[in-house]
Design an enzyme around this catalytic site. Structure first.
Site, PDB file in Angstrom:
ATOM      1  N   GLY A  69     -49.475  24.958  -9.748  1.00 28.46           N
ATOM      2  CA  GLY A  69     -49.954  24.884 -11.074  1.00 28.46           C
ATOM      3  C   GLY A  69     -50.262  26.205 -11.499  1.00 28.46           C
ATOM      4  O   GLY A  69     -49.947  26.448 -12.802  1.00 28.46           O
ATOM      5  N   ASP A  78     -45.883  30.228  -0.039  1.00 26.95           N
ATOM      6  CA  ASP A  78     -46.236  28.639  -0.270  1.00 26.95           C
ATOM      7  C   ASP A  78     -45.342  27.952   0.939  1.00 26.95           C
ATOM      8  O   ASP A  78     -44.380  28.126   1.373  1.00 26.95           O
ATOM      9  CB  ASP A  78     -45.984  28.395  -1.691  1.00 26.95           C
ATOM     10  CG  ASP A  78     -46.262  26.863  -1.899  1.00 26.95           C
ATOM     11  OD1 ASP A  78     -46.234  25.918  -1.435  1.00 26.95           O
ATOM     12  OD2 ASP A  78     -47.201  26.930  -2.848  1.00 26.95           O
ATOM     13  N   GLN A  97     -45.873  18.067 -14.044  1.00 26.48           N
ATOM     14  CA  GLN A  97     -46.702  18.090 -15.218  1.00 26.48           C
ATOM     15  C   GLN A  97     -47.546  19.489 -15.628  1.00 26.48           C
ATOM     16  O   GLN A  97     -47.935  19.726 -16.627  1.00 26.48           O
ATOM     17  CB  GLN A  97     -47.687  17.017 -14.999  1.00 26.48           C
ATOM     18  CG  GLN A  97     -49.010  16.978 -15.638  1.00 26.48           C
ATOM     19  CD  GLN A  97     -50.232  17.430 -14.886  1.00 26.48           C
ATOM     20  OE1 GLN A  97     -50.129  17.881 -13.760  1.00 26.48           O
ATOM     21  NE2 GLN A  97     -51.323  17.787 -15.720  1.00 26.48           N
ATOM     22  N   LYS A 104     -40.814  25.225  -2.604  1.00 29.78           N
ATOM     23  CA  LYS A 104     -41.275  26.062  -3.943  1.00 29.78           C
ATOM     24  C   LYS A 104     -40.947  27.351  -3.916  1.00 29.78           C
ATOM     25  O   LYS A 104     -40.691  27.916  -5.063  1.00 29.78           O
ATOM     26  CB  LYS A 104     -42.808  25.498  -3.979  1.00 29.78           C
ATOM     27  CG  LYS A 104     -43.336  24.095  -4.187  1.00 29.78           C
ATOM     28  CD  LYS A 104     -44.736  24.126  -4.339  1.00 29.78           C
ATOM     29  CE  LYS A 104     -45.103  22.610  -4.851  1.00 29.78           C
ATOM     30  NZ  LYS A 104     -46.504  22.437  -4.965  1.00 29.78           N
ATOM     31  N   ASP A 164     -55.085  26.033  -3.621  1.00 32.95           N
ATOM     32  CA  ASP A 164     -56.097  25.077  -4.043  1.00 32.95           C
ATOM     33  C   ASP A 164     -56.956  24.552  -3.006  1.00 32.95           C
ATOM     34  O   ASP A 164     -57.464  23.590  -3.313  1.00 32.95           O
ATOM     35  CB  ASP A 164     -55.151  23.893  -4.824  1.00 32.95           C
ATOM     36  CG  ASP A 164     -54.298  23.099  -3.811  1.00 32.95           C
ATOM     37  OD1 ASP A 164     -54.294  23.767  -2.618  1.00 32.95           O
ATOM     38  OD2 ASP A 164     -53.490  22.685  -4.090  1.00 32.95           O
ATOM     39  N   CYS A 207     -56.255  17.767  -7.018  1.00 37.95           N
ATOM     40  CA  CYS A 207     -55.622  17.283  -8.450  1.00 37.95           C
ATOM     41  C   CYS A 207     -55.283  15.727  -8.425  1.00 37.95           C
ATOM     42  O   CYS A 207     -55.404  14.841  -9.383  1.00 37.95           O
ATOM     43  CB  CYS A 207     -54.486  18.003  -8.642  1.00 37.95           C
ATOM     44  SG  CYS A 207     -54.641  19.592  -8.801  1.00 37.95           S
TER      45      CYS A 207
END
Length: 266
Positions: free
Chosen positions: A48, A69, A79, A93, A137, A198
């Protein structure tokens, strides 16, 4: 601050045209654009926050970007993770982000690191960077990134987003100017806990874009020497109310040294 990166000798004519609006921007100019071209930025995370960071850095003309990653693209990512597309679902990713970067800035060299950063490999993965941007995260990963950048003496652009709230700052153990500020000055060891995911509490996708742009801007300022970085200042954003403020982060090492000096003189 002084620029971190010496300028490249020259830019390709097409890159000159593509980045022309930077060449007339106060604080960057033609020389600053050549500094961006010579820079190597490592971005931890392509989610994100990482997505807008990667796209903004590539658009700005950063010459070399490492994307670190170990995840793959899922439908629920889309989103907020704007570097990825529906057709990327199931792919790494790092590969998806590299595709997006190359489509935007063909001259940027992308290194795909499909590997989970941890204490054992962090210094190896980050050693070549001029600036590190941490968009991970997990606080365990953030600790490992911070420890490696402290050892290597690299500036660390740091951000976090949860629900409607975000934080951004710059840590640097060996700044060219000012006092060193590191992650433990903000979060002493064993005090932060692990934030909810999340999936548990959600996150505003638009806020990720906003903060990702801010983090990319901090990296650009460090590379070129433009403006004033967020070193020693924590920017805090409340997207639900539209308010933003900042607090000072004091270096524990500097404070301790000052206290010792005061005690001796007393």
């Amino acid at each position: 601050m002084q620029p971190l990166v010496a300028p490249a000798a020259a830019l390709d004519p097409e890159e000159l045209v593509r980045t022309a609006r930077h060449a007339v921007l106060g604080g960057i100019g033609e020389e600053g654009q050549r500094r961006l071209n010579a820079a190597h930025v490592a971005v931890v995370g392509a989610g994100g926050l990482g997505s807008p960071v990667l796209l903004a850095l590539a658009a700005a003309g950063i010459g070399s970007i490492a994307v670190i990653d170990d995840d793959v693209v899922e439908l629920t990512n889309l989103q907020r993770q704007l570097a990825h597309r529906v057709e990327d679902i199931g792919t790494r990713k790092t590969a998806s982000a590299a595709r997006a970067i190359t489509a935007l800035a063909p001259q940027t060299v992308v290194t795909q690191v499909h590997e989970r950063l941890d204490a054992a490999n962090a210094e190896r993965l980050l050693a070549r960077a001029d600036v590190v941007v941490d968009t991970s995260d997990s606080f365990a990963t953030r600790r490992d990134v911070a420890a490696a950048t402290e050892t290597l003496g690299l500036p660390l652009v740091w951000g976090a987003v949860q629900e409607w709230h975000a934080q951004a700052t710059v840590f640097w153990s060996r700044p060219t100017e000012g006092d060193p500020v590191v992650l433990t000055d903000l979060f002493p060891l064993d005090t932060e806990g692990e934030p909810p995911s999340c999936a548990q509490v959600g996150v505003l996708g638009a806020l990720c874009v906003q903060v990702g742009g801010m983090l990319a801007g901090e990296a650009i300022k460090l590379v070129t020497g433009a403006g004033e970085p967020l070193l020693g200042r924590l920017a805090m954003i409340d997207a639900l109310t539209g308010r933003q403020h900042e607090i000072a982060i004091r270096s524990a090492a500097t404070a301790s040294a000052s206290a010792s000096a005061s005690a001796v003189s007393a």
